[in-house]
Design an enzyme around this catalytic site. Structure first.
Site, short mmCIF file in Angstrom:
data_model
loop_
_atom_site.label_atom_id
_atom_site.label_comp_id
_atom_site.label_asym_id
_atom_site.label_seq_id
_atom_site.Cartn_x
_atom_site.Cartn_y
_atom_site.Cartn_z
N TYR A 14 -36.38 51.36 0.29
CA TYR A 14 -35.03 51.20 0.83
C TYR A 14 -34.83 51.88 2.18
CZ TYR A 14 -34.04 49.56 -3.86
OH TYR A 14 -34.06 48.86 -5.03
N HIS A 19 -28.11 48.92 3.67
CA HIS A 19 -27.33 49.70 2.71
C HIS A 19 -27.56 51.21 2.87
CE1 HIS A 19 -24.50 48.37 -0.16
NE2 HIS A 19 -25.24 48.26 -1.23
N ASN A 66 -24.73 52.11 -6.60
CA ASN A 66 -23.67 51.73 -7.52
C ASN A 66 -23.26 52.85 -8.48
OD1 ASN A 66 -24.07 49.35 -6.23
ND2 ASN A 66 -24.83 48.24 -8.00
N ASP A 91 -22.19 51.71 4.85
CA ASP A 91 -22.33 50.44 5.59
C ASP A 91 -21.10 49.58 5.35
OD1 ASP A 91 -23.51 48.20 3.29
OD2 ASP A 91 -23.58 50.32 2.80
N ASN A 112 -19.85 48.24 -3.71
CA ASN A 112 -20.04 48.78 -5.06
C ASN A 112 -20.17 50.30 -5.09
OD1 ASN A 112 -19.86 46.31 -6.39
ND2 ASN A 112 -22.01 45.86 -6.03
#
Length: 186
Positions: A14, A19, A66, A91, A112
């Site tokens: 990631y 994100h 989340n 973001d 989320n």
């Protein structure tokens, strides 16, 4: 004491995804202001230091976007941090790439991570929204936010994160001046 929390997802896959722009800014702030590692466990990584004489904790929730609310709730409760001194960096699909907005309170805009934070602590906290553009249709959003920035996009993002970092010392005292300086640096 201020808590500045950048949202993102843990794991090498990631790094530099759209994100994870919140994690990227926490890394820059930590380095620029010489923060020291403070605590790390499976749910969070925290650095401690000062920005313009203000004691601050910089935090990355490590239990995925989340589920960001739980470690944030734990830290604000443990250190008795007022929500007005909580800044969430995230973001924003609805802003053009690199555009920055500050906001106190409000809705989650379908984000989320913010949804989970709102569930855990309510929505009365500061948000630093960093634009990542929108892929065009809602069906593309999930994959889009988990994709890495292109080389050209990364140049824009890194420049913007550097500008935010250099001016971050005034975000607590004069949010309007903070935004003005970012606009002037374009």
């Amino acid at each position: 004491m201020f808590l500045i929390c950048g949202l993102g997802n843990p794991g090498k896959e990631y790094i530099n995804t759209r994100h994870n722009i919140g994690f990227n800014l926490i890394d820059k702030l930590s380095s620029f202001y010489n923060f020291l590692p403070f605590k790390k466990d499976s749910k969070k990584e925290i650095f401690k230091g000062k920005i313009n004489h203000n004691i601050c904790l910089l935090m990355k929730p490590l239990n995925f976007m989340n589920l960001s609310g739980q470690p944030i709730q734990e830290i604000i409760n443990f250190y008795k941090i007022e929500k007005e001194k909580l800044y969430i960096i995230h973001d924003d699909l609805d802003l053009e790439l690199g555009k920055v907005k500050l906001k106190f309170g409000g809705g989650n805009g379908g984000h989320n991570g913010l949804y989970n934070i709102d569930e855990m602590i309510g929505n009365n906290y500061n948000r630093i929204r960093i634009g990542i553009d929108h892929p065009g249709t809602k069906s593309l959003v999930s994959n889009y936010v988990l994709n890495k920035f292109t080389k050209d996009e990364m140049v824009i993002v890194q420049k913007r994160l550097d500008e935010i970092t250099k001016n971050f010392d005034i975000v607590f005292s004069d949010p309007s001046l903070f935004l003005t300086r970012l606009v002037e640096s374009n």
